[in-house]
Design a protein around this motif. Structure first.
Motif, PDB file in Angstrom:
ATOM      1  N   THR A 258       0.861  -1.181   0.000  1.00  0.00           N
ATOM      2  CA  THR A 258       0.000   0.000   0.000  1.00  0.00           C
ATOM      3  C   THR A 258       0.899   1.233   0.000  1.00  0.00           C
ATOM      4  N   GLN A 260       1.218   5.747   0.156  1.00  0.00           N
ATOM      5  CA  GLN A 260       0.647   7.065   0.424  1.00  0.00           C
ATOM      6  C   GLN A 260       0.234   7.672  -0.912  1.00  0.00           C
ATOM      7  N   SER A 261      -0.565   8.744  -0.835  1.00  0.00           N
ATOM      8  CA  SER A 261      -0.965   9.363  -2.098  1.00  0.00           C
ATOM      9  C   SER A 261       0.233   9.973  -2.808  1.00  0.00           C
ATOM     10  N   THR A 262       1.309  10.226  -2.071  1.00  0.00           N
ATOM     11  CA  THR A 262       2.502  10.770  -2.714  1.00  0.00           C
ATOM     12  C   THR A 262       3.303   9.700  -3.432  1.00  0.00           C
ATOM     13  N   GLN A 264       4.854   7.380  -1.716  1.00  0.00           N
ATOM     14  CA  GLN A 264       5.744   6.760  -0.725  1.00  0.00           C
ATOM     15  C   GLN A 264       5.114   5.459  -0.259  1.00  0.00           C
ATOM     16  N   LYS A 266       3.747   2.590   2.043  1.00  0.00           N
ATOM     17  CA  LYS A 266       3.209   2.615   3.401  1.00  0.00           C
ATOM     18  C   LYS A 266       3.440   1.259   4.063  1.00  0.00           C
TER      19      LYS A 266
ATOM     20  N   PRO B 165       5.748  11.511   5.702  1.00  0.00           N
ATOM     21  CA  PRO B 165       5.558  10.267   6.439  1.00  0.00           C
ATOM     22  C   PRO B 165       6.833   9.427   6.409  1.00  0.00           C
TER      23      PRO B 165
END
Ligand code: HEM
Lengths: 544, 326
Positions: A258, A260-262, A264, A266, B165
Motif C-alpha cells: 500500500t 501514500q498518495s505521494t 511513498q 506505506k 511520512p
C-alpha cells in the motif's frame, strides 16, 4: 578510576639469563603492547583506519558503486584496490590493528582479572597508621568497650554492604577495615571480556554464516528451494558447504503493497507457503523489519516490483509464455527489463533453431503511466499499467560463453548487427491484454503481471550470542562507570589511654571509647565526603 | 501544524540569541564568578595512602568553596535574565518538536532536519538542567547557547525538510528506541564539548597564557569543576550512545536489512565516535595521561559527532534513509 598502570609484574623470567636478549625483547614488547598508552594509540589507529571505508565505495556494501568508481577514476582505482581501499574492513591492515588491540586487551585484562579475584578473596587491608592524614577523617567518642564498639561499627558497615574485617591489635586497640565498590572493577572486566566475546562471535559468524539473494515471483509455479543453483547470487562462509544449507522451499502466494498518495510506500506484506525438511506446507507472512525466521535461515524482504507475463506466438503458430521480473529504477517503480525467446521460430520440419530468428524484447514497465506518454511511472501501484517495448530479432548471443545480465539484451550483439531492432525507433506501447503484431506476423501478447519480492536469505549462527555479549558488556560498562571503589577504617581504643591524638580534653569526656575514622576514595568520587560524613554520623550515634 | 512548528523553531532560535546576548552581558560586566575566584586557592595536596586515587598533577586541585555573602550586582541579574530566556527558548524548541511530531503523526526524528532539532533540544535541556542545578557554571551559557544557535541555524539552512511520512523501513518500534537513545546520547555529548573546551581554555589561562582563546578563561568556572563536569556528561552519554548505536542499531539493522553490521557510512561514523569516546574514558582513567590530553580526545569525539550529524548525511550515501538531506 582505578590505577591502571600498576599491573602486577609479569611472572619473573626464569632463572635470569642475562644474555638472552630475545627473551628480554619479547618481554618488553609484551609489556609495551599491553600498556594503556599503546591501547590508546591502537584505539585511535582503529578509528582513523575506519574512515576510508566511509569515503570510498565498499564492495561488501555496494559492489556496483565500486564499478562506477573504477569508471570515474580509472587511474586511482587500481591503486586503491591494491591498498584494500574497496574492502577496508576486510583488509590486512585493518585486521592487524584490531587484532593487536585485542591482544593488548587480553594482555591487560587477564592480569587484572587475576588481581581482582585475589582482592575479592582477601580481607580489606588493615588501617594505615595515621588515619588523620587520609582525605576524609573524623574522631569521636562512644560509650562502651572497644571490642563491642568495633563489632557494632563493623555490623553497621556490613549493613551498608561494605566488606568488613575487624582486627584486634596490641594494647586493646581494635581496627575495622571496610571496602566497597568491587562491582566497579567487576563490571569493567565484564565489559572488556564481553568485547572479546563480541569479536569472537563476529569471527565465527563470518566463518559459519552464509547469505544469498533471490527474486521470488508470485505464483505456485515460481517457488524455489534452498540450494545454491536457485540463487541469483550467494556467499558461503569459509566453513560452510553447499550441502550444509537447511532444507526448505518457498512459494510467494501473495504480495500486498500500500502507498501514500505521494507514492511513498506505506506497508508491504508478503505471504508465502513454506515447507521445511519436506514437512507439510505452512502459510507464513512477513514484512520489512519483520523477517521470516526459519530453522537455520532468515528471509528478509528487501523490496518488490512487478514481473510482466508475455506470450510470444511465432511464425509457426507455436507460443511461449515468460514471466520476466523488471527491475525498478525509481521510487515510482518505473522498471526496466527484457524478455528473451531464444527457442522460437523453429521450423517443425527441420527442428533446427535458426539463430537469426531469435526474439528479444527490451523496455520499461510503468505501473501507472502518465497521460502524456512520458516513459516514467507516476505511482508505484498498478493504476494504469503500460509496457513500452522494442523488439529485436536475430542472434541473442546466449550461447556464447560471456555471461550477461538477465535484465538487458547483449549490447555487443546489437552493435555487431547480429541482433536488429525490428520495431522502429519508438518503443511500442502495450496495455494489459493487448496483442502486438510484429512486422513478420508473429505476435506478442501482454497477459498481465505478477508481483515479485526481492529476498535476502541469511544465516548467522552467532547472532544470538553476540546480542547477549553486547548487552552483558553494556551492563558491565554501566557498573564500571557508575561505581566507586572506596575504603573506610575505624580505629577503636579505650578513651583513657592517650595516644598521640591531639584532641582537646573537653572533647573527650572520661570513659568510653575513642574512635578515629578515615576514608579513602580509590576512584574519582566527588560524593565521597558526603557518604563518609553520613557513615561517621551513624557510627557516632551508635545506631549502627 | 507544520507551519506552526517552523514558526516555533524560528522563535526558539531568536530566543536563544537573546539568551546568548544576556549571557554575554553577564560575562562581560559581571563579577568574576565565585567559583572562578575559589580556583585560585589550591587545596594542599592530599596525602594518599595505599593505592589511592591518583590526582594528575597537571591541574590545580580546587574545591568549591561555599558562596561568600552574595552582593547583588548587575551582572548577576543579567545572568538570571539570560537563564529565563534560556528556559523560554527550550520550551519553544520543545514546542517546535512536538508540533512537528503532530504534523507528521509520528516521532519527530524521521529525517536529518528533525534529528538535529531533537539532538539540539536534548543538548539544550541538559544544559539548562545543569545551570539550574549549579548556577556556578552559568558563565558557560554564552558558549553553550552560541553552539546551539550555530547548530540550529545550520540545520535549517542545509537540512530543512518538509514534513513527510515514514517509509516502511522506518516503521518499527526500534525507530523509537534506536533513534531516541542516540539522540539523547548525542545531545549530551554535544553539550559536553562546551565544558571540555572551556576547561582547556581555563587551564591555559591558569597556566599564565594570555593569548586570545585563553583570555576567555578569565571568567569561567574553575578548571577542575569544568573537567569534572565534562567527564560526568561524557560518562553519562557513553552507555546511552553505546546502547542506541551499537546494540539497538544492529538489532534493527538485522531485522530490516538482514545483517546487524554492514559498514554503512553512518555505522562507520558511529563506530568511530564510539572508539574515540572510549579513548577519552581510557585516557581520563589513566594517571599518566594528562587531563588536558584526555579532554582533547573528547573534543575530537565532538568533531566525529558533528560528522555524524551533518557530514555523513551530506557527503555520503547510505542505507539510512532518514539521513538524506532535504
Ligand atoms: C576494543 C577496545 C576497547 C574498548 C572499546 C574499551 C572500552 C572501555 C570503556 C568504554 C571503558 C570505560 C569504563 C570506565 O571508564 O570505567 C574502559 C575502561 C578500561 N579499559 Fe578499556 N576498552 C578497550 C580496550 C582496552 C585495552 C586494550 C585495555 C588495556 C590495555 C583496556 C583497559 C581498560 C581499563 C584498565 C579500564 C578501566 C578504567 C577505569 O579504571 O575506570 N581497555 N574500556
Amino acid at each position: 578510576m582505578t590505577v591502571v598502570e600498576q599491573r602486577p609484574a609479569p611472572p619473573a623470567a626464569p632463572p635470569p639469563r642475562p644474555t638472552n636478549r630475545v627473551w628480554a625483547l619479547l618481554r618488553n614488547s609484551w609489556r609495551q603492547l599491553t600498556s594503556m598508552r599503546t591501547a590508546l594509540v591502537l584505539l585511535f589507529l582503529l578509528a582513523i583506519a575506519a574512515i576510508p571505508g566511509s569515503v570510498f565505495p565498499q564492495r561488501g556494501v555496494n559492489a556496483e558503486r565500486v564499478t562506477q568508481y573504477y569508471q570515474a577514476h580509472p587511474e586511482l582505482a587500481p591503486w586503491l584496490e591494491r591498498l584494500g581501499g574497496f574492502e577496508v574492513y576486510a583488509s590486512p591492515w585493518f585486521a592487524s590493528i584490531y587484532l593487536l588491540l585485542f591482544t593488548s586487551l587480553i594482555g591487560c585484562v587477564v592480569p587484572r582479572l587475576i588481581d581482582h579475584v585475589r582482592s575479592l578473596r582477601q580481607a580489606p587491608p588493615d588501617a594505615p597508621k595515621r588515619l588523620r592524614r587520609l582525605p576524609q577523617n573524623a574522631d569521636f567518642v562512644r560509650p562502651g568497650e572497644p571490642a563491642e564498639v568495633a563489632k557494632s561499627l563493623a555490623g553497621g558497615l556490613r549493613r551498608s554492604r561494605f566488606r568488613t574485617r575487624v582486627r584486634e591489635g596490641e594494647d586493646g586497640v581494635w581496627t575495622v577495615s571496610a571496602e566497597k565498590g568491587y562491582l566497579k572493577e567487576t563490571g569493567n572486566l565484564f565489559f572488556h571480556f564481553a568485547l572479546l566475546t563480541v569479536l569472537v562471535c563476529v569471527g565465527f559468524g563470518h566463518w559459519y554464516g552464509w547469505h544469498a539473494n533471490r527474486i521470488l515471483v508470485g505464483g505456485s509455479d515460481q517457488g524455489f528451494c534452498n540450494t545454491l543453483t536457485q540463487y541469483d547470487d550467494s556467499t558461503l562462509g569459509p566453513r560452510v558447504q553447499p550441502s550444509d544449507l537447511p532444507n526448505f522451499c518457498l512459494k510467494l502466494s501473495d504480495f500486498e503493497a500500500t502507498f501514500q498518495s505521494t507514492g511513498q510506500p506505506k506497508t508491504f506484506l508478503a505471504t508465502v507457503q513454506v515447507t521445511q525438511d519436506n514437512g507439510p506446507a505452512e502459510t507464513r507472512k512477513f514484512t520489512v523489519n519483520d523477517p521470516l525466521r526459519l530453522d537455520g535461515a532468515n528471509v528478509y524482504l528487501l523490496g518488490h516490483s512487478y514481473a510482466p507475463i508475455l506470450k510470444y506466438t511465432d511464425r509457426f503458430g507455436v507460443s511461449q509464455t515468460k514471466i520476466v521480473p523488471f527491475l525498478p529504477v525509481d521510487g515510482m517503480q518505473t522498471s526496466e527489463g527484457v524478455a528473451q525467446f531464444p527457442d522460437v521460430n523453429i521450423d517443425p520440419k527441420t527442428n533446427k533453431r535458426d539463430s537469426t530468428l531469435q526474439m528479444g524484447f527490451e523496455g520499461v514497465y510503468l505501473p501507472t503511466a502518465a497521460k502524456d506518454g512520458r516513459a516514467t511511472s507516476t505511482f508505484p501501484a498498478e493504476n494504469n499499467p503500460m509496457l513500452y517495448l522494442t523488439a529485436y530479432r536475430g542472434d541473442l548471443g546466449l550461447d556464447v560463453g560471456t555471461p550477461g545480465s538477465v535484465y538487458s539484451l547483449k549490447q555487443a550483439q546489437i552493435h555487431s548487427g547480429d541482433l536488429k531492432n525490428v520495431s522502429g525507433a519508438r518503443p511500442h506501447p502495450l496495455k494489459m491484454g493487448e496483442t502486438w503484431t510484429l512486422d513478420d506476423g508473429t505476435k506478442l501478447e501482454f497477459l498481465g503481471t505478477r508481483p515479485y519480492a526481492t529476498l535476502s536469505i541469511r544465516y548467522d549462527p552467532t547472532q544470538g550470542l553476540l546480542l547477549v555479549g553486547a548487552i552483558a558488556g553494556l551492563i558491565g560498562l554501566m557498573l564500571s562507570l557508575a561505581g566507586h571503589r572506596r575504603r573506610v577504617w575505624f580505629r577503636v581504643r579505650p578513651n583513657a589511654d592517650r595516644p598521640n591524638v591531639d584532641l582537646p580534653d573537653s572533647a573527650r569526656p572520661g570513659g568510653g571509647t575513642l574512635v578515629e575514622a578515615g576514608g579513602l576514595p580509590r576512584t574519582d568520587y566527588p560524593g565521597f565526603s558526603d557518604e563518609f560524613k553520613a557513615l561517621v554520623k551513624t557510627a557516632e550515634e551508635g545506631t549502627s | 501544524m507544520a507551519e506552526l512548528s517552523n514558526q516555533l523553531m524560528a522563535a526558539a532560535v531568536l530566543t536563544y540569541l537573546v539568551a546568548m546576548v544576556c549571557y554575554a552581558g553577564e560575562y562581560a560586566f559581571g563579577r568574576r564568578s565565585r567559583v572562578g575566584r575559589a580556583a585560585l586557592r589550591p587545596v594542599e595536596a592530599k596525602l594518599l595512602v595505599g593505592a589511592g586515587a591518583p590526582v594528575p598533577d597537571d591541574i590545580v586541585v580546587t574545591e568549591e568553596s561555599s558562596p561568600p555573602p552574595v552582593r547583588r550586582d548587575r551582572g548577576e541579574l543579567v545572568g538570571k535574565i539570560a537563564v529565563g530566556f534560556n528556559v523560554i527558548a527550550v520550551l519553544l524548541h520543545l514546542g517546535g518538536l512536538v508540533t512537528r511530531g503532530i504534523a507528521a503523526d509520528r516521532m519527530p526524528w524521521g529525517n536529518m532536519y528533525e534529528y538535529i532539532l531533537a539532538t539540539t533540544f536534548i543538548a539544550s535541556a541538559v544544559w539548562l538542567g545543569i545551570v539550574l542545578a549549579r548556577p556556578a557554571v552559568r558563565h558557560l551559557g554564552l558558549f553553550a547557547s552560541l553552539a546551539l544557535v550555530v547548530m540550529l541555524g545550520a540545520a535549517s539552512l542545509i537540512a530543512y525538510t518538509p514534513v513527510g511520512p515514514l517509509v516502511p523501513a522506518l516503521k518499527s518500534y526500534w525507530f523509537i528506541i534506536h533513534v531516541s537513545t542516540i539522540i539523547i546520547g548525542t545531545g549530551i555529548f554535544l553539550i559536553g564539548a562546551v565544558p571540555a573546551a572551556m576547561f582547556l581554555i581555563r587551564n591555559g589561562y591558569d597556566q599564565g597564557k594570555r593569548r586570545f582563546p585563553y583570555t576567555l578563561g578569565k571568567r569561567v568556572p574553575a578548571a577542575a569543576t569544568l573537567e569534572r563536569l565534562t567527564f560526568r556528561l561524557h560518562a553519562f552519554a557513553f552507555p546511552l550512545f553505546t546502547f542506541g548505536a551499537l546494540i539497538a542499531g544492529p538489532i534493527w539493522a538485522e531485522a530490516s536489512w538482514g545483517r546487524y553490521w554492514g559498514w554503512d557510512p553512518k555505522e562507520v561514523w558511529a563506530f568511530i565516535s564510539w572508539i574515540v569516546y572510549a579513548g577519552y574514558l581510557h585516557a581520563r582513567a589513566t594517571p599518566s595521561v594528562k587531563r588536558t590530553v584526555a579532554t582533547w580526545i573528547a573534543l575530537i569525539g565532538f568533531v566525529t559527532m558533528l560528522m555524524n550529524l551533518f557530514g555523513v548525511n551530506l557527503f555520503f550515501e547510505g542505507l539510512h534513509s532518514y539521513a538524506n538531506a532535504g
